[in-house]
Design an enzyme around this catalytic site. Sequence first.
Site, PDB file in Angstrom:
ATOM      1  N   ARG A 152       0.823  -1.212   0.000  1.00 11.34           N
ATOM      2  CA  ARG A 152       0.000   0.000   0.000  1.00 11.34           C
ATOM      3  C   ARG A 152       0.859   1.264   0.000  1.00 11.34           C
ATOM      4  NH1 ARG A 152      -4.829  -2.202   4.083  1.00 11.34           N
ATOM      5  NH2 ARG A 152      -5.992  -3.260   2.405  1.00 11.34           N
ATOM      6  N   GLN A 172      -9.428   2.112   2.089  1.00 13.41           N
ATOM      7  CA  GLN A 172      -8.399   2.778   2.881  1.00 13.41           C
ATOM      8  C   GLN A 172      -9.030   3.763   3.865  1.00 13.41           C
ATOM      9  OE1 GLN A 172      -5.300   1.564   2.485  1.00 13.41           O
ATOM     10  NE2 GLN A 172      -6.222   0.311   0.881  1.00 13.41           N
ATOM     11  N   TYR A 220      -6.283  -1.166  -6.682  1.00  7.70           N
ATOM     12  CA  TYR A 220      -5.687  -2.379  -6.117  1.00  7.70           C
ATOM     13  C   TYR A 220      -5.024  -2.125  -4.763  1.00  7.70           C
ATOM     14  CZ  TYR A 220      -1.385  -1.163  -8.910  1.00  7.70           C
ATOM     15  OH  TYR A 220      -0.298  -0.576  -9.503  1.00  7.70           O
ATOM     16  N   GLU A 221      -4.737  -3.218  -4.083  1.00 11.97           N
ATOM     17  CA  GLU A 221      -4.277  -3.205  -2.682  1.00 11.97           C
ATOM     18  C   GLU A 221      -5.294  -2.554  -1.756  1.00 11.97           C
ATOM     19  OE1 GLU A 221      -2.030  -5.117  -2.229  1.00 11.97           O
ATOM     20  OE2 GLU A 221      -1.120  -5.199  -4.207  1.00 11.97           O
ATOM     21  N   GLY A 222      -6.571  -2.729  -2.070  1.00  8.16           N
ATOM     22  CA  GLY A 222      -7.651  -2.127  -1.297  1.00  8.16           C
ATOM     23  C   GLY A 222      -8.030  -0.795  -1.919  1.00  8.16           C
TER      24      GLY A 222
END
Length: 596
Positions: A295, A446, A439-441
Site C-alpha cells: 500500500r 483505505q 488495487y491493494e484495497g
Amino acid sequence: MQVYEAPLRDMRFVLEELWHDDGFGDIPALKEFDSDLMNAVLEQAAKFSQEVLLPLNRSGDEEGCHHENGVVRTPAGFKEAYDQFTQDGWAALSSDPEWGGQGLPERLSKLVEEMTCSTNLSFGMYPGLTHGGVGAIAKHATDDLKNTYLPKMVSGEWSGTMCLTEPHCGTDLGLLRTRAVPAGDGTYKVSGSKIFISAGEHDLTDNIIHLVLARLPDAPEGVKGISLFVVPKYIPKDDGTPGPSNGVSCPAIEHKMGIKASATCQMLFEESTGWLVGEPNKGMAAMFTMMNNARLGVGIQGLGIGEAAYQSAVWYAKDRVQGRSLAGPKYPDQAADPIIVHPDVRRMLMTMRANNEGCRALGAWVARALDAEKHADDPEVRKRAEDFVALMTPIVKALFTDLGHENANLAIQIYGGHGYIRESGVEQYARDARIAMLYEGTNGIQALDLVGRKLGAHMGRYLKSFFHPVSDFIEANKGEGPMKPMIDGLEKAFGALQLSTATIAQKGMADPGEAGAAATEYLRLFGLVAMGYCFARSTLISGMKLAFGAEDKAFYNAKIKTATFYFERILPQVSAHFLAIKAGKKSMMALADDAF
C-alpha cells in the site's frame, strides 16, 4: 510527449533537510549511508530510469504482454531491462544484508521507487511485488523457507506475487475458497483459482514464488480461518535451482485499461505443493505485512505518475503557442504566446506541482518512520514510528493515488485535444494511474481502515504520533512574522481535523454508518492537513536558508511560492470536507435501494 528528468534537488531536500529533526533521531545502524553515498545512488537511479526504463514505457504500453499456451511474454526490451536492473543491484536496494540485500534506508529506497514509477510503472510492479513477498517471508516463515527463497528473491533472480483475490471475492477475503490439504509430510496440497494476480506469470525470472491465501480443511469460517502458503511455480531442487513444475498455471491474462506491460493473470493451483507461512489460520496477519508494504508502494506509484504528468505538461505549456496573455503579449516577437502565460494553465500546473511536492515531503516523513521502526535503538521511538506508519499507510495509499490521477487528468487538459490522442503519450498516464486507486484495497477501503481501525486503536494512541508534532510546530511558530498567514491557516485546518475526528468518534460509536459516511472526506481532510504541515516546515527551512545566504536561491524561493499557492488555493478545501463530515449520513442514505 513523455518528458521526465528526476527531481533530484527536491529529493535531496526531503532526504537531507526537511526531516532532520522529525523526532525519530539519528539511527546508528544507518550511519554509514551518508549524504555523498545517497546522492550517488539517486544520480545512478535517475540515469537508469531515464535511459533504460523511460524509452520502454510507451512501447510497452502499445505492445502489452502476450499469452500463448499458458506462457506470458513481456514486451520487447523488458527482459533485457530487468536483467540490467538486477545485475546493477537495484532489486536488492533496501533488503536485509543477511539475505544479500544492500540494507539502504527506506527513505532513500522510496525515492528510487518514485523514479521507477515515473518512467515505467508497469516495469516497476515486477520487483515491487517481490519486495513485498520478501518482507512477509522474512517476518513470518521458518528458517528453512527463508534460506530457500530469500536470497534469490532479494537478488531478483526469482520474483514473487501475492495471491488473494478470487472470482467471487475481492475485499471480503472471508469468502475465499482455495483449499490447502495436509500432505502428511509437512507440506500442503493447494487447490483453487485466483484472479487479478499481478506478475503471476512472465518471462523475466527463472521461478515465481506465489504467496497464496487458502483454507485448511478444519478452518473456521471467515477471515479467522485463512492461512498463508508459499507455493513456487517450480519446486526448488537441493542445489537451489528450479526443479519440477508445481501444478501452477496461468489460463489467461487480463486485457486492461492501463499498466499493459504488467501481466495481470488468472492463476490456477491444482494440488500444488505449498509450505505454511506463520501459524495455521493466521494468514491474514502474515499477508498484511506484505499488503501494508504494498500500500505504501502504491502510494509512491501515484506520486511517480503525478511527477511524470507534471513534467510533460510543463514541457507542452512552454512549447505550445496559442493566444495572447490577458495582460498583453508576453512574447511579442512570436505569433502568439505559449500557453503557460494563461492563468488557468498556471492554476493547473501549480496544482500539479503542489500535489507532487506535498506528497514527496509526506512520503519522506513516513519513510523516515519506516527506518526508525526497523532500526532505532530506543524501543519507545520504534513504537512511536510503528504507530505513525500504521496511521499514515491508508492516507499515503489513497491520497497519493487520488492526486496522481488528478495530475494525469490535468496534464491531458493542458494538452487539450492533443492530450486525448495516443501520440502525445500523456493519455497513458491517466490510464496507468487509474488502477492505483483500486488495487491493494480501493481508496474507499483505505478510508474505512483509517476511521474504523486506526482512529480508535489503543485509545487513540496512533493519532498522537501525528497530532503532537503538528500541534508542537504550530505553538512554536505562532506570532507575528512572515509565516503568520501560513501558521494561522495550518492552525485553522488542524482545528478542523481535530473537530472532525471528535465528530466521527462521537457519531460512530452510536452508529457505525456515520463513520463510514464520513470516511472518504475525512481521509482527504487529514491528508490535506498533513501536506500543509509539510509545506509549512518547508517554508520555514527555505526562509532560513535564504536568510543565511544559501547559494540555491531559486530553489528555496520556488519552494516558498509553491507552499503559498498550496495554502491559498488547495488547503481551503478542508472547510468543504469538514462541512460534509458534519452533515452526516442522512442525505447519503435517504433513498431506498430500489429508488436508484
